[in-house]
Design an enzyme around this catalytic site. Structure first.
Site, PDB file in Angstrom:
ATOM      1  N   ASP A 232       0.851  -1.179   0.205  1.00 43.51           N
ATOM      2  CA  ASP A 232      -0.139  -0.062   0.132  1.00 43.51           C
ATOM      3  C   ASP A 232       0.949   1.434  -0.130  1.00 43.51           C
ATOM      4  O   ASP A 232       0.571   2.324  -0.728  1.00 43.51           O
ATOM      5  CB  ASP A 232      -0.929   0.028   1.249  1.00 43.51           C
ATOM      6  CG  ASP A 232      -2.321   0.689   0.945  1.00 43.51           C
ATOM      7  OD1 ASP A 232      -2.639   0.983  -0.157  1.00 43.51           O
ATOM      8  OD2 ASP A 232      -2.954   0.969   1.881  1.00 43.51           O
ATOM      9  N   ASP A 278      -9.749  -1.182   2.879  1.00 41.68           N
ATOM     10  CA  ASP A 278      -9.362  -0.845   3.862  1.00 41.68           C
ATOM     11  C   ASP A 278     -10.161  -1.125   4.827  1.00 41.68           C
ATOM     12  O   ASP A 278     -10.064  -0.940   6.164  1.00 41.68           O
ATOM     13  CB  ASP A 278      -9.173   0.631   4.044  1.00 41.68           C
ATOM     14  CG  ASP A 278      -8.155   1.252   2.753  1.00 41.68           C
ATOM     15  OD1 ASP A 278      -7.213   0.471   2.578  1.00 41.68           O
ATOM     16  OD2 ASP A 278      -8.390   2.347   2.221  1.00 41.68           O
TER      17      ASP A 278
END
Length: 394
Positions: A232, A278
């Site tokens: 990420d 997320d």
């Protein structure tokens, strides 16, 4: 919905995560202004507060449903489909390839044509996921006057030992009602791309993902979260690939809420966003901790509640940093340390580190035990056959 739908939705969720997990990461909490008037502080607070609530709900309900699904599979003896350590190690690499592949597609082909294909793909998956989610609710609300008539579609191939199921699908009239309702919402999304319809599909994907994607043990979860942590950070801060794909990608792979809803109501268009990756990635880890708490038959679910609180704090930190620096943030940069560190700290304080690492949802038999079991079974069968032969001789 019928139990067979679970496998379909599970595979669909896996495909979504591989292709989308990080695409949505760039969307994470990023405000798209498009040269519009800046939103008021109150509107921003309402938008981010709503996103936080919408992020917490799928984790809570998905975790509870994952416990029920786990118990159901254990009671029926059905083999669980869990993520292995190898799967967890390769997941960031597969997601990276998928992300860069989408980036290249958007560079080569027109965005309109790609999004047209993606819209049709996610329409089908969204209707299935939403119908599966609504099934218990519709069944409980359905009046007794509406009969629950079962149906069974069964197509096979071959005969005898070579007989294979091609389609084996069971459903009822109540399931048909769920599918009709979900299809109406899907058509609404296709025609209007309204943010409420988007969120309904997004929440369905997130809840089903947390419910069905099971990590078998704590170590697998640590491997997965650690890999996606670096992944990420690289794709958000190291390149413009994720941001480009996220802004071009039109699909219900994010939760959105308008920051100008106080001024413009439901026609508002200045959105704050949070990617489903997320929510689902930390969510399946938190669901594992709830199953761990449940296995210990405790009155308090200390690991689940403490990690859920840590997730909330990590999400608030993401929003704060994003708001201060006015730049898209890799939410897993804040969520992974919070979600991994909290259960380790709790286990250390309680003296349960070995217990936490030893826990497995579906413990596999060791090869030595399997061999011993097979030998015992073969020995008992040969012994019984000898007894039968001696009786015949007499």
């Amino acid at each position: 919905m019928a139990e067979e739908v679970i496998g379909t939705v599970k595979n669909a969720i896996k495909g979504i995560l591989e292709n989308v997990n990080s695409n949505a990461s760039a969307n994470k909490n990023e405000t798209i202004t498009n040269e519009k008037k800046p939103s008021t502080p109150e509107g921003i607070a309402v938008a981010y507060g709503s996103l936080v609530i919408m992020a917490m709900l799928p984790i809570i309900f998905g975790s509870i449903r994952s416990v029920k699904l786990h118990k159901l599979k254990k009671s029926t003896g059905e083999k669980a489909d869990t993520m292995t350590k190898k799967d967890a190690m390769y997941f960031p690499l597969i997601a990276s390839v998928a992300l860069f592949g989408l980036y290249m597609f958007f560079q080569i082909f027109q965005k309109v044509h790609i999004n047209l294909l993606l819209t049709g793909y996610f329409f089908v998956l969204g209707v299935i996921a939403l119908a599966h989610l609504l099934s218990p609710v519709i069944n409980s609300l359905m009046p007794a006057a509406v009969p629950k008539v079962p149906f069974h579609i069964h197509f096979t191939k071959g005969e005898g030992k070579h007989k294979e199921d091609i389609i084996n699908y069971k459903f009822s009239t109540h399931d048909i009602v769920c599918l009709i309702i979900s299809s109406v919402i899907g058509v609404w999304y296709l025609l209007k791309k309204h943010w409420i319809a988007n969120n309904m599909f997004g929440l369905a994907f997130a809840i089903n993902g947390v419910e069905m994607l099971h990590l078998n043990n704590f170590v697998t979860g640590v491997i997965l979260l650690s890999g996606l942590f670096f992944y990420d950070i690289f794709w958000v801060f190291g390149t413009n690939v994720m941001v480009t794909v996220a802004k071009s990608f039109e699909a219900p792979i994010k939760l959105v809420f308008p920051q100008d809803i106080l001024e413009n109501g439901f026609t508002a268009s200045n959105f704050a966003m949070l990617g489903l990756g997320d929510i689902v990635i930390p969510g399946i880890f938190i669901a594992l901790l709830l199953r761990f708490d449940d296995s210990k038959k405790r009155k308090t679910r200390i690991y689940f509640y403490s990690t859920l609180a840590a997730y909330f704090m990590g999400l608030m930190a993401t929003i704060f940093v994003m708001h201060v620096f006015k730049h898209a943030q890799p939410a897993l940069l804040y969520l992974v340390p919070a979600c991994m560190g909290t259960p380790l700290l709790v286990a250390l304080v309680r003296g349960e580190l070995k217990v936490l690492f030893a826990y497995e949802d579906h413990p596999e038999e060791k090869p030595e035990k399997k061999e011993k079991k097979e030998k015992d079974e073969s020995g008992s069968s040969s012994g019984s056959s000898k007894k039968k032969d001696s009786k015949k001789a007499k």
